[in-house]
Scaffold this active site. Structure first.
Site, mmCIF file in Angstrom:
data_model
loop_
_atom_site.group_PDB
_atom_site.id
_atom_site.type_symbol
_atom_site.label_atom_id
_atom_site.label_comp_id
_atom_site.label_asym_id
_atom_site.label_seq_id
_atom_site.Cartn_x
_atom_site.Cartn_y
_atom_site.Cartn_z
ATOM 1 N N GLU A 51 2.943 -7.105 13.439
ATOM 2 C CA GLU A 51 1.940 -7.328 14.485
ATOM 3 C C GLU A 51 1.515 -8.783 14.529
ATOM 4 O OE1 GLU A 51 0.605 -3.468 12.399
ATOM 5 O OE2 GLU A 51 2.130 -4.995 12.121
ATOM 6 N N ARG A 68 0.816 -1.219 0.000
ATOM 7 C CA ARG A 68 0.000 0.000 0.000
ATOM 8 C C ARG A 68 0.846 1.264 0.000
ATOM 9 N NH1 ARG A 68 -2.459 -3.755 3.129
ATOM 10 N NH2 ARG A 68 -1.550 -2.881 5.005
#
Length: 182
Positions: free
Chosen positions: A100, A63
């Protein structure tokens, strides 16, 4: 002519429990479906960096490529692609990092930067800072420096911006979300 205030957060869709339960994913696809929204974001970054002294823009897979390529084009700067492992065809250097959700590797072509280059690194979001810290290590391994890390979104509770600042990398984000904010 009076224009209405722009609400960037309204163009970032919260997706609860993606990619795993308890996580609120910040989806920027609605932003890219809004010509006005995308123009607002691009203009904000261009205004910030138009007179800044750096030589390259480094965009994070995937992105980060979207906004990074627009900014590189508008500022007439070379674009460096930082890709997930196994995606670049020529000689690369790699850096492992924690996400994460687990461990990953970031790669960049070995001929992307030279000693003395200065790179603005871009991603869509700063969470734990793992991707941008890995990019910073790769930039430094090539003898270059990171000018600043920029993103559309910051998740300050995950301390990524703090980790980047602690590593000597200033950060800039257009907006921030708390982890529970819908």
């Amino acid at each position: 002519m009076h224009s209405e205030p722009f609400d960037l957060k309204a163009l970032i869709r919260p997706v609860p429990d993606f990619p795993k339960p308890g996580v609120i994913f910040r989806d920027i696809t609605p932003l890219f479906q809004s010509p006005r929204g995308l123009r607002h974001v691009a203009d904000a970054f261009i205004e910030r960096y138009v007179e800044a002294e750096f030589s390259h823009i480094g965009a994070m897979d995937a992105r980060g490529f979207l906004i990074g390529s627009i900014i590189a084009h508008q500022l007439n700067k070379p674009l460096i692609l930082f890709r997930k492992q196994g995606k670049l065809p020529a000689d690369v250097i790699a850096e492992g990092y924690q996400t994460e959700y687990g461990e990953a590797f970031l790669e960049v072509h070995t001929d992307s930067l030279c000693e003395g280059d200065s790179v603005l690194v871009f991603d869509d979001l700063i969470a734990t800072g793992g991707t941008l810290l890995a990019a910073t290590k790769l930039v430094r391994r090539m003898g270059a420096e990171v000018f600043e890390a920029a993103a559309i979104i910051d998740l300050p509770e995950l301390d990524g911006s703090k980790r980047l600042n602690d590593a000597g990398v200033p950060t800039f984000c257009l907006t921030a979300f708390s982890l529970s904010e819908l």
